[in-house]
Design a protein around this motif. Structure first.
Motif, short mmCIF file in Angstrom:
data_model
loop_
_atom_site.label_atom_id
_atom_site.label_comp_id
_atom_site.label_asym_id
_atom_site.label_seq_id
_atom_site.Cartn_x
_atom_site.Cartn_y
_atom_site.Cartn_z
N ASP A 12 0.82 -1.20 0.00
CA ASP A 12 0.00 0.00 0.00
C ASP A 12 0.86 1.27 0.00
O ASP A 12 1.72 1.46 0.86
N ALA A 13 0.60 2.14 -0.98
CA ALA A 13 1.41 3.34 -1.16
C ALA A 13 1.21 4.33 -0.01
O ALA A 13 2.15 4.99 0.42
N MET B 268 -14.08 -3.87 -7.09
CA MET B 268 -15.41 -3.50 -6.63
C MET B 268 -15.64 -2.01 -6.40
O MET B 268 -16.73 -1.60 -6.02
N ASP B 269 -14.64 -1.16 -6.64
CA ASP B 269 -14.94 0.27 -6.64
C ASP B 269 -15.01 0.79 -8.07
O ASP B 269 -15.05 1.99 -8.31
N GLY B 270 -15.05 -0.14 -9.04
CA GLY B 270 -15.27 0.24 -10.44
C GLY B 270 -14.00 0.39 -11.25
O GLY B 270 -14.05 0.56 -12.47
N ARG B 271 -12.83 0.34 -10.61
CA ARG B 271 -11.59 0.50 -11.38
C ARG B 271 -11.33 -0.73 -12.22
O ARG B 271 -11.57 -1.85 -11.79
N PRO B 272 -10.81 -0.53 -13.44
CA PRO B 272 -10.45 -1.69 -14.25
C PRO B 272 -9.26 -2.41 -13.61
O PRO B 272 -8.41 -1.77 -13.00
N TYR C 157 -2.76 1.75 -4.70
CA TYR C 157 -3.36 3.01 -4.23
C TYR C 157 -4.85 2.88 -4.03
O TYR C 157 -5.55 2.21 -4.80
N SER C 158 -5.36 3.58 -3.01
CA SER C 158 -6.80 3.84 -2.96
C SER C 158 -7.02 5.00 -3.94
O SER C 158 -6.08 5.72 -4.27
N ARG C 159 -8.26 5.19 -4.35
CA ARG C 159 -8.51 6.29 -5.30
C ARG C 159 -8.21 7.63 -4.64
O ARG C 159 -7.70 8.55 -5.27
N LYS D 142 -1.57 7.54 -10.91
CA LYS D 142 -2.60 6.59 -11.35
C LYS D 142 -3.01 5.69 -10.17
O LYS D 142 -2.14 5.22 -9.43
N ALA D 143 -4.33 5.50 -10.04
CA ALA D 143 -4.84 4.73 -8.90
C ALA D 143 -4.82 3.24 -9.21
O ALA D 143 -5.82 2.65 -9.61
#
Lengths: 547, 439
Positions: free
Chosen positions: B247-248, B294-298, B315-317, B326-327
């Motif tokens: 985790d960043a 599940m938060d919609g990110r590809p 990263y979290s968004r 970039k997340a």
């Protein structure tokens, strides 16, 4: 996707935001819905009878039914922010039957007479199917029906009735006080659980119980960027079988220790503990790295509870001893031949460990277990000798006993009940002794406080434990803080090195709120009481590394 | 019906969104059918099957959000759920870290996450798998305990900004522990797949049975530093723990093994042996994953460690936006590159060493150095001159995967373990700190 993952995800709660493995069971509801009264008792009795009659009609020789409403409210904060609040309710029915000497279980969220009757039929069908491959018919210890009874956790303040804002204010104050005292980061959480369980069985029991548990906790982090170091200190609270009154921080429930340390008995001062945590974390950054070797350990109840849990609680679970957990948690070194010998020295003669589901304020305290057995207290280790185990109705006969120990529990209406640990506690010493006097008698030792890293083998011989705070003891005095400490021992060797136990005035409970067992995994909550205890000549390792 | 098609799921989600009045609304819909069978002492102890279908609505006003859930799908219930989510959102505290929802995304479609053979598993299949396993052990006077769980499910999500995602998946997990009747030998094997046609519970049981018999009569070796061959199951546990620590935000905040003395992170530094390369790729046919998180990110192919150098952090968004990068979502399953040698080849090439079947009760000791402790279990053997010489008593280890991946001697062919591809690893100077009597 595993069932629990699904539930976490569907709640889009803790799992989604924290990526955490904290088990949230049920659907998201409003805080107000958590306060809706439990279903009417007469209605639950009628529904329970539907299940029992349907099972009997289909050929069950025994059946029990649990109509359960499980409520959770979990609050998560970090620094100045509320990260998440989850309110969840899970409501449904679990039905267990014996047909042809074989268990069958089914559960449904359709809490109607039709839904329940169908569910009972499914349980019977599963029992019938499994009976074809069953090789050990169920031998259920008799249990006289207790009639219609009620048991409630004796709480003073229902935590669910305390406004969410008040709890958030408390947690944010905890964070702010820790930051003011040197913390770089703080997370603080409050877990509250209410189980409203109605149990009925063909023995003639109708048991209505209202069970409450609470756990406030935090982690304080201090960073020394220049040195490239960070240190944390977790809360020294204990999860309890209490209401919100646990948060009162009563002075009368504080036990003063050396070096400004405070032990909390049945009341917790979260803000005070957070301030101490920040100060102690700063001290940890510059603490001396321990020299590996043999030390006499003085273990605080908030630390020793986990050692009791892992090295006495789990190995004396009878289902583990018999091999039912072999593919997951493992088996046990505390085999039946050792118990039969009546001379297996589990510990020194000072060691008296009891199983107890009646002790007030504890996580394991209920009126009846999840198969309708009234709760009680019994000996596990007496004067150092292994004398008993923890058992359910279908296994206690193996011990030659005619009455179950009352150790059956399911974490939800949809989970099948099985053997779970009661409170397992070390009795205090009979001679008057406090922690300061105990430390005076130690030449070369370490005083350990709080729950740290823990690991134990699958038969519970070899273990390694860390802690939150370590103090060096030199010639009867505390000589300063230590870092990189973990102790390793063998269960029997360790408990035989038990040399001194403080008296009852020092006695407190430690707790595990999410203890896992079984496949699929279920959680349960359990307490472990003890007074500060001394163990001589234990092997301490240095865990410091460079990467 | 718990498993909805893409069209069925979209229809429900669109309907829910049509009721929404909040600034932003997201709907997630998921269903699953899962079954299991558990056995011990050579007999079945429990079995069960359950289905779930549930919908969650998250409504957002400004930076306040609220979620409500429902498992009834008539119009009135759906609309009520939207209103309830909106009510909860209005009462919720502001979340300063809230990031607005994503709009429409391009996702890679990964069909291999779903297999008909797994979806078709029924109680008879499970009972047969358990019985076959039990029979193998009974014939050899051994005791088996095992667990099989299969799941068929789908996830769908949509939001008021036009995002829509759908994936269906299956999984089957099998594990078995085989013990000798005198309790002096124990073996273990595990398999997990999306497609049940690849599962061979009997073959796993044979391996576990063979290990149980071979592990009888274990001799004690002195604790210390040894060359070890970690079977992929053993290697996976330690490496997975490390991969969860990428985790960043933690690294930037100075509380990670990736934090740098004096501030900053160790991104771009060579922290491991140059043969260590770890990446994630949802389209890998061995460990297929849905094309979105599940938060919609590809979910895209991402290299985390390349030739020993830390290439990316997760990263979290919120944190990505704050740092202007970039997340990248965290890896779920990953691929650790290895060699072509089999486990047997690695043993053959070892003069003196210890073969580890698996580790147990692994716990973090120091998050600063990623030091972990745990024990060997269910088959630990001494290797001499390329051959397994004799079983040895179990050890406790205290080791960091970061140190371990600097001491790589050889790597074998990766195999699937817990949704990742992991090679068997030959590691020098692995630290065993004490002996255990456990079998």
């Amino acid at each position: 996707m595993k069932r629990r993952d699904f539930i976490q995800w569907s709640g889009m709660g803790v799992g989604a935001i924290l990526g955490s493995s904290i088990p949230v069971i049920g659907r998201a509801v409003t805080p107000e819905e958590l306060l809706e009264p439990a279903a009417d008792r007469a209605l639950k009795k009628r529904l329970a009878d539907v299940a029992l009659n349907a099972a009997r009609a289909k050929g069950a020789t025994y059946s029990d039914v649990r109509i359960g409403r499980y409520l959770q409210q979990f609050l998560f904060t970090r620094e100045k922010n509320v990260q998440n609040i989850t309110n969840a309710e899970s409501y449904g029915v679990g039905i267990r039957v014996i047909v042809n000497g074989t268990w069958g279980f089914a559960a449904t969220s359709d809490v109607t007479p039709d839904g329940i009757a169908r569910c009972a039929e499914t349980a019977v069908a599963i029992a019938k199917a499994n009976s074809r491959i069953q090789t050990e018919p169920v031998n259920l210890a008799p249990q006289k029906g207790v009639g219609e009874v009620v048991w409630n956790t004796p709480i003073q303040k229902n935590a669910f009735q305390v406004p969410v804002q008040e709890k958030i204010d408390l947690l944010l104050n905890v964070n702010s006080q820790a930051m003011q005292n040197g913390a770089a980061f703080v997370t603080s959480n409050l877990f509250q659980v209410n189980e409203q369980k109605y149990f009925a069985s063909t023995d003639g029991s109708y048991i209505d119980q209202d069970i409450h548990r609470i756990w406030p906790t935090f982690t304080v982090t201090v960073i020394d960027k220049a040195a490239g170091k960070f240190k944390t200190r977790d809360a020294l609270s204990s999860p309890m079988g209490m209401g919100y009154e646990y948060m009162d921080g009563l002075a009368s429930e504080k036990i003063p220790g050396p070096n400004g340390l405070v032990g909390y008995r049945n009341s917790y001062d979260m803000v005070e503990d957070a301030i101490l945590a920040a100060k102690q974390s700063k001290e940890k950054v510059t603490a001396k790295s321990v020299e590996a070797g043999k030390y006499d350990l003085v273990l605080d109840p908030n630390h020793l509870g986990l050692t009791i849990h892992e090295s006495v609680g789990h190995p004396t679970e009878l289902d583990r001893v018999l091999g039912y957990e072999a593919n997951y948690a493992g088996t046990s070194f505390a085999t039946l031949d050792k118990w039969r010998s009546k001379s297996f020295n589990y510990g020194s003669p000072l060691v008296n460990i009891v199983a107890d589901k009646t002790q007030p304020h504890t996580l394991g305290c209920v009126g009846y277990d999840d198969e309708g057995v009234p709760c009680k207290q019994w000996d596990i280790i007496k004067n150092g000798i292994l004398v008993n185990y923890q058992a359910t109705r279908d296994q206690v006969g193996i011990l030659g006993e005619k009455e179950s120990h009352g150790c059956c529990y399911a974490d939800d209406w949809s989970s099948v009940q099985f053997q779970r640990m009661p409170n397992v506690s070390l009795l205090p010493g009979k001679e008057k002794l406090n922690v300061n006097d105990m430390i005076k008698g130690v030449e070369k030792g370490i005083y350990i406080i709080g729950r740290g890293s823990y690991s134990i083998d699958q038969q519970r011989y070899n273990f390694q434990f860390g802690g939150q705070l370590f103090y060096e003891i030199k010639n009867g005095q505390i000589a300063g803080m230590l870092d990189d400490v973990a102790y390793q021992s063998n269960t029997q060797e360790f408990w035989n090195s038990c040399a001194q136990i403080c008296d009852k005035d020092d006695y407190r409970t430690f707790g595990s709120f999410f203890d896992g067992k079984g496949q699929p995994s279920q959680v349960s909550a359990v307490s472990h009481g003890s007074s500060t205890t001394r163990f001589n000549g234990v092997n301490v390792i240095n865990t410091g590394r460079k990467i | 019906m718990a498993i909805l098609s893409r069209e069925e799921a979209k229809k429900i989600i669109d309907k829910v969104l049509s009721y929404a009045k909040a600034d932003e609304t997201a709907v997630s819909l998921g269903g699953s059918k899962t079954g299991n069978i558990r056995y011990a002492r050579n007999t079945v102890s429990t079995s069960g099957e359950s289905t779930n279908l549930a919908l969650a609505v998250t409504s957002v006003f400004g930076k306040r959000s609220g979620t409500a859930t429902i498992n009834e799908f008539d119009d009135e219930s759906l609309e009520k759920t939207v209103r309830r989510a909106e009510e909860i959102a209005r009462l919720a505290p502001e979340n300063p870290e809230y990031v607005p929802m994503l709009g429409p995304q391009q996702y890679t479609e990964v069909k291999e996450t779903y297999a008909d053979a797994t979806a078709a598993i029924n109680p008879e299949y499970r009972a047969k798998a358990a019985l076959d396993s039990i029979e193998i052990c009974k014939k050899k006077n051994l005791t088996s305990a095992g667990y099989l769980e299969d799941t068929t499910g789908f996830n769908a999500m949509g939001n008021s900004k036009g995002l829509f995602a759908y994936n269906r998946s299956t999984s089957v997990d099998f594990s078995v522990t085989v013990r000798t009747e005198d309790g002096l030998g124990s073996g273990y094997a595990i398999q997990d797949y999306n497609d049940a046609r690849k599962l061979n519970a009997a073959a796993s049981t044979e391996v576990a049975a063979q290990k149980a018999l071979a592990s009888k009569g274990a001799l004690a070796l002195e604790p210390g530093k040894y060359t070890v061959i970690l079977e992929p199951v053993a290697a996976a546990d330690l490496i997975q723990n490390m991969m969860r620590s990428l985790d960043a935000r933690n690294a930037d905040e100075g509380r990670s093994f990736l934090s740098k003395k004096g501030g900053g992170t160790r991104l771009g530094e060579k922290l491991f042996d140059e043969r260590v390369t770890i990446y994630s790729d949802p389209t890998n046919p061995e460990i297929p994953q849905s094309g979105f998180v599940m938060d919609g990110r590809p979910r895209e192919k991402t290299t985390w460690i390349e030739k020993g150098v830390v290439k990316n952090m997760a990263y979290s968004r919120f944190w990505a936006q704050k740092q202007g990068v970039k997340a990248l979502p965290p890896p779920f399953g990953f691929i650790m590159e290895g060699g072509n040698e089999s486990l047997a080849d690695l043993i053959k090439g070892t003069k003196k060493g210890i073969l580890v079947t698996r580790f147990w009760y692994i716990r973090a000791v120091d998050p600063q150095t990623l030091l972990y402790t745990g024990l060997t279990r269910d088959g630990t053997f001494y290797i001499e001159n390329g051959k397994i010489k004799h079983p040895i008593k179990n050890f406790r280890f205290n080791e960091s995967p970061v140190i371990m991946l600097n001491n790589v001697e050889a790597m074998g062919k990766p195999v699937r373990v817990n949704g990742s591809l992991i090679p068997p690893l030959k590691i020098r100077d692995f630290t065993f700190s004490s002996l255990s009597d456990a079998v």
